[in-house]
Design a protein around this motif. Structure first.
Motif, PDB file in Angstrom:
ATOM      1  N   ILE A  99     -46.677  53.378 -33.171  1.00 22.59           N
ATOM      2  CA  ILE A  99     -45.644  52.340 -33.226  1.00 22.59           C
ATOM      3  C   ILE A  99     -44.857  52.291 -31.917  1.00 22.59           C
ATOM      4  CG2 ILE A  99     -43.446  51.711 -34.333  1.00 22.59           C
ATOM      5  CD1 ILE A  99     -44.726  52.789 -36.989  1.00 22.59           C
ATOM      6  N   GLU A 100     -44.482  53.453 -31.383  1.00 28.05           N
ATOM      7  CA  GLU A 100     -43.766  53.495 -30.099  1.00 28.05           C
ATOM      8  C   GLU A 100     -44.649  52.966 -28.968  1.00 28.05           C
ATOM      9  OE1 GLU A 100     -40.720  54.252 -28.901  1.00 28.05           O
ATOM     10  OE2 GLU A 100     -40.014  54.323 -30.969  1.00 28.05           O
ATOM     11  N   HIS A 101     -45.944  53.164 -29.087  1.00 31.19           N
ATOM     12  CA  HIS A 101     -46.871  52.666 -28.063  1.00 31.19           C
ATOM     13  C   HIS A 101     -46.808  51.145 -27.955  1.00 31.19           C
ATOM     14  CE1 HIS A 101     -51.175  53.248 -26.203  1.00 31.19           C
ATOM     15  NE2 HIS A 101     -50.265  52.941 -25.312  1.00 31.19           N
ATOM     16  N   THR A 102     -46.430  50.474 -29.054  1.00 24.94           N
ATOM     17  CA  THR A 102     -46.371  49.008 -29.038  1.00 24.94           C
ATOM     18  C   THR A 102     -45.250  48.475 -28.148  1.00 24.94           C
ATOM     19  OG1 THR A 102     -44.910  48.865 -30.989  1.00 24.94           O
ATOM     20  CG2 THR A 102     -47.293  48.856 -31.389  1.00 24.94           C
ATOM     21  N   ARG A 103     -44.376  49.349 -27.667  1.00 24.03           N
ATOM     22  CA  ARG A 103     -43.302  48.886 -26.776  1.00 24.03           C
ATOM     23  C   ARG A 103     -43.848  48.219 -25.514  1.00 24.03           C
ATOM     24  NH1 ARG A 103     -38.128  50.360 -27.981  1.00 24.03           N
ATOM     25  NH2 ARG A 103     -37.880  52.001 -29.560  1.00 24.03           N
ATOM     26  N   ILE A 104     -45.095  48.510 -25.180  1.00 24.31           N
ATOM     27  CA  ILE A 104     -45.656  47.883 -23.986  1.00 24.31           C
ATOM     28  C   ILE A 104     -45.917  46.393 -24.204  1.00 24.31           C
ATOM     29  CG2 ILE A 104     -46.668  50.043 -23.160  1.00 24.31           C
ATOM     30  CD1 ILE A 104     -49.369  49.110 -24.125  1.00 24.31           C
ATOM     31  N   VAL A 105     -45.914  45.945 -25.475  1.00 24.39           N
ATOM     32  CA  VAL A 105     -46.156  44.526 -25.744  1.00 24.39           C
ATOM     33  C   VAL A 105     -45.149  43.898 -26.715  1.00 24.39           C
ATOM     34  CG1 VAL A 105     -48.622  44.661 -25.257  1.00 24.39           C
ATOM     35  CG2 VAL A 105     -47.818  45.045 -27.588  1.00 24.39           C
ATOM     36  N   LEU A 106     -44.448  44.702 -27.520  1.00 20.87           N
ATOM     37  CA  LEU A 106     -43.552  44.158 -28.542  1.00 20.87           C
ATOM     38  C   LEU A 106     -42.082  44.280 -28.168  1.00 20.87           C
ATOM     39  CD1 LEU A 106     -44.985  45.281 -32.022  1.00 20.87           C
ATOM     40  CD2 LEU A 106     -45.230  43.073 -30.885  1.00 20.87           C
ATOM     41  N   LEU A 151     -55.005  52.609 -36.115  1.00 22.30           N
ATOM     42  CA  LEU A 151     -56.157  51.874 -35.584  1.00 22.30           C
ATOM     43  C   LEU A 151     -55.825  50.409 -35.339  1.00 22.30           C
ATOM     44  CD1 LEU A 151     -59.099  51.869 -34.735  1.00 22.30           C
ATOM     45  CD2 LEU A 151     -59.741  51.425 -37.114  1.00 22.30           C
ATOM     46  N   VAL A 152     -55.144  49.780 -36.286  1.00 25.67           N
ATOM     47  CA  VAL A 152     -54.784  48.361 -36.123  1.00 25.67           C
ATOM     48  C   VAL A 152     -53.881  48.182 -34.906  1.00 25.67           C
ATOM     49  CG1 VAL A 152     -53.491  46.450 -37.150  1.00 25.67           C
ATOM     50  CG2 VAL A 152     -55.130  47.725 -38.528  1.00 25.67           C
ATOM     51  N   ILE A 153     -52.890  49.052 -34.769  1.00 26.89           N
ATOM     52  CA  ILE A 153     -51.966  48.952 -33.636  1.00 26.89           C
ATOM     53  C   ILE A 153     -52.707  49.157 -32.315  1.00 26.89           C
ATOM     54  CG2 ILE A 153     -50.109  50.191 -32.430  1.00 26.89           C
ATOM     55  CD1 ILE A 153     -48.736  50.520 -35.138  1.00 26.89           C
ATOM     56  N   GLU A 154     -53.524  50.203 -32.245  1.00 30.64           N
ATOM     57  CA  GLU A 154     -54.228  50.481 -30.994  1.00 30.64           C
ATOM     58  C   GLU A 154     -55.248  49.396 -30.664  1.00 30.64           C
ATOM     59  OE1 GLU A 154     -53.435  52.726 -28.832  1.00 30.64           O
ATOM     60  OE2 GLU A 154     -51.908  53.649 -30.097  1.00 30.64           O
ATOM     61  N   PHE A 155     -55.873  48.813 -31.676  1.00 23.80           N
ATOM     62  CA  PHE A 155     -56.817  47.718 -31.433  1.00 23.80           C
ATOM     63  C   PHE A 155     -56.073  46.490 -30.904  1.00 23.80           C
ATOM     64  CE2 PHE A 155     -59.429  44.080 -32.977  1.00 23.80           C
ATOM     65  CZ  PHE A 155     -60.548  44.329 -32.194  1.00 23.80           C
ATOM     66  N   MET A 156     -54.902  46.218 -31.476  1.00 25.41           N
ATOM     67  CA  MET A 156     -54.090  45.105 -30.989  1.00 25.41           C
ATOM     68  C   MET A 156     -53.689  45.333 -29.533  1.00 25.41           C
ATOM     69  SD  MET A 156     -50.233  44.018 -32.122  1.00 25.41           S
ATOM     70  CE  MET A 156     -49.581  45.444 -31.230  1.00 25.41           C
ATOM     71  N   LEU A 157     -53.286  46.564 -29.208  1.00 23.55           N
ATOM     72  CA  LEU A 157     -52.909  46.882 -27.830  1.00 23.55           C
ATOM     73  C   LEU A 157     -54.101  46.758 -26.890  1.00 23.55           C
ATOM     74  CD1 LEU A 157     -50.566  49.977 -28.343  1.00 23.55           C
ATOM     75  CD2 LEU A 157     -49.905  47.630 -27.814  1.00 23.55           C
ATOM     76  N   PHE A 158     -55.276  47.160 -27.381  1.00 24.40           N
ATOM     77  CA  PHE A 158     -56.471  47.051 -26.544  1.00 24.40           C
ATOM     78  C   PHE A 158     -56.777  45.589 -26.223  1.00 24.40           C
ATOM     79  CE2 PHE A 158     -61.102  46.353 -26.383  1.00 24.40           C
ATOM     80  CZ  PHE A 158     -61.362  47.006 -25.183  1.00 24.40           C
ATOM     81  N   LEU A 159     -56.661  44.714 -27.222  1.00 27.02           N
ATOM     82  CA  LEU A 159     -56.927  43.298 -27.005  1.00 27.02           C
ATOM     83  C   LEU A 159     -55.962  42.704 -25.992  1.00 27.02           C
ATOM     84  CD1 LEU A 159     -57.657  42.025 -30.645  1.00 27.02           C
ATOM     85  CD2 LEU A 159     -59.307  42.515 -28.832  1.00 27.02           C
ATOM     86  N   SER A 165     -56.116  54.224 -22.524  1.00 26.54           N
ATOM     87  CA  SER A 165     -55.583  55.120 -23.556  1.00 26.54           C
ATOM     88  C   SER A 165     -55.956  54.641 -24.953  1.00 26.54           C
ATOM     89  CB  SER A 165     -54.065  55.246 -23.425  1.00 26.54           C
ATOM     90  OG  SER A 165     -53.422  54.013 -23.705  1.00 26.54           O
ATOM     91  N   THR A 166     -55.895  53.335 -25.192  1.00 28.46           N
ATOM     92  CA  THR A 166     -56.228  52.805 -26.519  1.00 28.46           C
ATOM     93  C   THR A 166     -57.702  53.017 -26.840  1.00 28.46           C
ATOM     94  OG1 THR A 166     -56.674  50.590 -25.653  1.00 28.46           O
ATOM     95  CG2 THR A 166     -54.431  51.041 -26.371  1.00 28.46           C
ATOM     96  N   GLN A 167     -58.568  52.944 -25.825  1.00 33.09           N
ATOM     97  CA  GLN A 167     -60.001  53.146 -26.052  1.00 33.09           C
ATOM     98  C   GLN A 167     -60.279  54.578 -26.514  1.00 33.09           C
ATOM     99  OE1 GLN A 167     -62.547  51.489 -22.854  1.00 33.09           O
ATOM    100  NE2 GLN A 167     -60.694  50.528 -22.067  1.00 33.09           N
ATOM    101  N   TYR A 168     -59.619  55.540 -25.880  1.00 34.37           N
ATOM    102  CA  TYR A 168     -59.803  56.935 -26.278  1.00 34.37           C
ATOM    103  C   TYR A 168     -59.272  57.173 -27.689  1.00 34.37           C
ATOM    104  CZ  TYR A 168     -61.439  59.095 -21.932  1.00 34.37           C
ATOM    105  OH  TYR A 168     -62.207  59.480 -20.866  1.00 34.37           O
ATOM    106  N   ILE A 169     -58.088  56.634 -27.983  1.00 34.63           N
ATOM    107  CA  ILE A 169     -57.491  56.848 -29.308  1.00 34.63           C
ATOM    108  C   ILE A 169     -58.356  56.211 -30.390  1.00 34.63           C
ATOM    109  CG2 ILE A 169     -55.508  56.314 -30.782  1.00 34.63           C
ATOM    110  CD1 ILE A 169     -53.749  56.620 -28.267  1.00 34.63           C
ATOM    111  N   MET A 170     -58.873  55.006 -30.126  1.00 32.68           N
ATOM    112  CA  MET A 170     -59.742  54.355 -31.108  1.00 32.68           C
ATOM    113  C   MET A 170     -61.040  55.138 -31.312  1.00 32.68           C
ATOM    114  SD  MET A 170     -59.325  50.209 -30.701  1.00 32.68           S
ATOM    115  CE  MET A 170     -59.861  50.158 -28.985  1.00 32.68           C
ATOM    116  N   ALA A 171     -61.580  55.714 -30.240  1.00 29.31           N
ATOM    117  CA  ALA A 171     -62.776  56.553 -30.383  1.00 29.31           C
ATOM    118  C   ALA A 171     -62.466  57.754 -31.264  1.00 29.31           C
ATOM    119  CB  ALA A 171     -63.261  57.008 -29.015  1.00 29.31           C
TER     120      ALA A 171
END
Length: 228
Positions: A99-106, A151-159, A165-171
């Motif tokens: 959730i905190e990671h979403t600060r880069i876009v939200l 997963l949903v949050i990291e996929f949204m950030l990846f898009l 970082s999101t690619q590694y976390i999703m893997a």
């Protein structure tokens, strides 16, 4: 139902030794990454949440390996509840990290709302576990937290960002999903390396990838307007 595999070491009985060992492998990796992150001394909230996720998950898997498997014969079923609750705290922390990671876009207002929802969700699942004493709700909380929230949050950030970082976390979450599938189907190779051992091994791989993603997270606090 087959008998529990056990060995005796220095006169001490150890049940499910491979299950215990693979649980402790996850513990070792979690503690290792916690100490690595501690030494880096980064202060961003996202980094702190992930750091303490590794610490708490390390405690949970240590407790699970030793109390829940190796020496369970010395304890009552109620002791498993302690390990379950510790692991639920760990899942809550990785959710908050995402959730905190979403600060880069939200906008920070939406980040705050997601944080409140996270607390409510955790309390609901915790209440269900206490009320039912059923491990199903621990699994459900873990699946919801990792697959639906993180997963949903990291996929949204990846898009939106295509950052590494999101690619590694999703893997890592992919391996966590495989771990859950093995656990649910009880797919085993051998009674000495059963579905629990396989599941723990996949979780160890997941942990490596999640850390690989976390250490690549960059929150540029020197440009706060970009993340307001």
């Amino acid at each position: 139902m087959e008998d529990i595999v056990q060995i005796e070491l220095f006169g001490i009985r150890i049940d499910e030794p491979i299950v215990t060992l693979t649980d402790l492998l996850v513990s070792f990796l979690c503690f290792l990454y916690f100490f690595k992150m501690q030494q880096e001394n980064r202060k961003e909230k996202v980094y702190l949440y992930f750091k303490y996720y590794f610490l708490i998950m390390g405690l949970a898997t240590t407790f699970g390996g030793l109390i829940g498997h190796a020496f369970y014969y010395e304890f009552s079923r109620a002791w498993k509840l302690v390990g379950w609750i510790i692991s639920m705290f760990a899942i809550m922390l990785i959710e908050r990290g995402a959730i905190e990671h979403t600060r880069i876009v939200l906008n920070k207002k939406y980040v705050k709302i997601l944080g409140v929802v996270n607390i409510i969700e955790f309390l609901i699942f915790l209440g269900l576990v206490f009320y039912t004493l059923d491990f199903f709700y621990v699994q459900l909380h873990s699946g919801y937290g990792l697959m639906f929230v993180v997963l949903v949050i990291e996929f949204m950030l990846f898009l939106k960002t295509k950052n590494l970082s999101t690619q590694y976390i999703m893997a890592g979450l992919g391996f966590a999903a495989l771990s859950a599938l093995v656990f649910a189907t009880e797919f085993s190779i051998h009674r000495w390396f059963n579905y629990l051992s396989i599941s723990h091994t996949l979780m160890a791989v997941a942990t490596v990838f999640i850390y690989g993603g976390v250490k690549r997270i960059e929150i540029k606090e020197e440009h706060p307007k970009e993340y307001a």
